[in-house]
Write a protein that holds these residues in place. Structure first.
Motif, PDB file in Angstrom:
ATOM      1  N   HIS A  42       0.992  -1.100   0.137  1.00 35.38           N
ATOM      2  CA  HIS A  42       0.248   0.302   0.190  1.00 35.38           C
ATOM      3  C   HIS A  42       1.346   0.970  -0.122  1.00 35.38           C
ATOM      4  CE1 HIS A  42      -3.477  -2.896   1.584  1.00 35.38           C
ATOM      5  NE2 HIS A  42      -3.900  -2.185   1.263  1.00 35.38           N
ATOM      6  N   VAL A  43       0.521   2.159  -0.968  1.00 30.96           N
ATOM      7  CA  VAL A  43       1.088   3.639  -0.875  1.00 30.96           C
ATOM      8  C   VAL A  43       1.462   4.214   0.716  1.00 30.96           C
ATOM      9  CG1 VAL A  43       1.345   5.529  -1.624  1.00 30.96           C
ATOM     10  CG2 VAL A  43       0.683   4.316  -2.473  1.00 30.96           C
ATOM     11  N   ARG A  44       0.091   4.019   1.546  1.00 26.87           N
ATOM     12  CA  ARG A  44       0.672   4.249   3.161  1.00 26.87           C
ATOM     13  C   ARG A  44      -0.244   2.948   4.514  1.00 26.87           C
ATOM     14  NH1 ARG A  44       2.622   7.938   1.243  1.00 26.87           N
ATOM     15  NH2 ARG A  44       1.371   9.756   1.277  1.00 26.87           N
ATOM     16  N   SER A  45       1.037   3.618   5.002  1.00 27.59           N
ATOM     17  CA  SER A  45       0.700   2.038   6.292  1.00 27.59           C
ATOM     18  C   SER A  45      -1.701   1.063   6.168  1.00 27.59           C
ATOM     19  CB  SER A  45       0.861   2.217   8.096  1.00 27.59           C
ATOM     20  OG  SER A  45       2.455   3.040   6.868  1.00 27.59           O
ATOM     21  N   ALA A  46      -1.272   0.697   6.362  1.00 30.54           N
ATOM     22  CA  ALA A  46      -2.844  -0.047   6.358  1.00 30.54           C
ATOM     23  C   ALA A  46      -3.117  -0.746   7.609  1.00 30.54           C
ATOM     24  CB  ALA A  46      -3.036  -1.775   5.772  1.00 30.54           C
ATOM     25  N   THR A  47      -3.925  -0.552   8.164  1.00 34.49           N
ATOM     26  CA  THR A  47      -4.552  -0.275   9.620  1.00 34.49           C
ATOM     27  C   THR A  47      -5.449  -1.408   9.592  1.00 34.49           C
ATOM     28  OG1 THR A  47      -5.750   1.219   9.650  1.00 34.49           O
ATOM     29  CG2 THR A  47      -4.053   2.042  10.688  1.00 34.49           C
ATOM     30  N   SER A  48      -6.290  -1.694   9.233  1.00 39.83           N
ATOM     31  CA  SER A  48      -7.528  -2.732   9.346  1.00 39.83           C
ATOM     32  C   SER A  48      -7.895  -3.172   7.896  1.00 39.83           C
ATOM     33  CB  SER A  48      -8.607  -2.191  10.153  1.00 39.83           C
ATOM     34  OG  SER A  48      -8.633  -1.065   8.992  1.00 39.83           O
ATOM     35  N   VAL A  49      -8.476  -4.768   7.838  1.00 39.00           N
ATOM     36  CA  VAL A  49      -9.101  -5.436   6.653  1.00 39.00           C
ATOM     37  C   VAL A  49     -10.827  -5.796   7.308  1.00 39.00           C
ATOM     38  CG1 VAL A  49      -7.082  -5.921   5.574  1.00 39.00           C
ATOM     39  CG2 VAL A  49      -8.102  -7.661   7.580  1.00 39.00           C
TER      40      VAL A  49
END
Length: 274
Positions: A60-67
């Motif tokens: 991801h371009v930025r940090s993913a925090t949840s799915v």
């Protein structure tokens, strides 16, 4: 109307048609094509990770925090709050493709959830929850919880009710057929709520907080549309310690049993079995 997806590629099943813009995710490792700037890249993990069961890595371009998983199991949505218009990404596992359903950002996205029965995607920003119809590519409904900062949401397995937690200690229950305002707002936690969850089969729901506790409730929804949901507090679970001003970060129910998992900032994962 809400922001419209930008169609690309072949259409997908109607249940997740909003993901029709999914773009190639890189395919097998070692592919010669270079991904476009900002594109999501699927790649094979290292041999060590593969030996531990990891099949793919999705950048991801930025940090993913949840799915959040779609109930059919082939799709999932990820949230990267700092990703602006690409804060929400939809991923299809079978085709290894990803894409953003929105052309513009409506604010910092905190959480998303698929509707269990309809082609809807629930998107929570700091102060509102917007429900988008992915088939018609329109905004279906906007919820107003009167919360200062939403942290989490969960959709009832029946599809007509939604649970929302906030950092200002509010636990809001919405009847989606009743109003855009909460049917019930509970303030039983002393610190920020980090996670909320409906049980997938049983009339139970829970909330987790920085006060290091998990609150469990009985929440019964009736088939009679004239009857309001019944909400009864059941138990307060304590087992975590506060670490760096953080308490219980996430909770998840067992798919069939009345068992609840909790993950704390103290580094422990607990299982409560009643």
């Amino acid at each position: 109307k809400g922001p419209r997806p930008r169609p690309r590629g072949e259409p997908l099943p109607a249940a997740v048609r909003g993901a029709a813009l999914l773009e190639p995710g890189g395919g097998e490792a070692g592919a010669s094509s270079e991904p476009a700037e900002g594109a999501v890249v699927w790649s094979r993990p290292s041999a060590e990770l593969q030996s531990e069961g990891v099949a793919w890595e999705v950048s991801h371009v930025r940090s993913a925090t949840s799915v959040s998983w779609h109930h059919r199991g082939d799709y999932l949505a990820s949230v990267a709050p700092e990703g602006a218009s690409r804060a929400v990404l939809l991923h299809q596992l079978s085709r290894r493709k990803s894409g953003s359903p929105f052309a513009k950002s409506k604010g910092r996205v905190e959480a998303v959830a698929f509707h269990p029965k309809k082609p809807w995607l629930c998107v929570a920003t700091q102060r509102h929850v917007r429900i988008y119809d992915l088939a018609s590519q329109e905004l279906h409904k906007k919820l107003n919880p009167s919360a200062k900062w939403i942290s989490s949401l969960s959709v009832h397995p029946g599809g007509d009710n939604l649970l929302l937690g906030s950092y200002d200690k509010r636990l809001c229950w919405f009847d989606l057929d009743l109003s855009a305002s909460p049917y019930k707002t509970l303030r039983s936690h002393s610190l920020a709520i980090r996670s909320v969850a409906f049980h997938p089969r049983l009339p139970l729901f829970a909330s987790a907080s920085d006060d290091a506790s998990v609150h469990v409730y009985h929440g019964r929804v009736y088939s009679d549309l004239m009857s309001n949901a019944l909400i009864v507090p059941l138990k307060i679970l304590k087992g975590h310690e506060i670490a760096s001003h953080l308490g219980v970060m996430d909770i998840a129910w067992h798919p069939t049993q009345p068992w609840l998992f909790s993950a704390g900032a103290d580094g422990s994962i607990l299982l409560y079995t009643g």
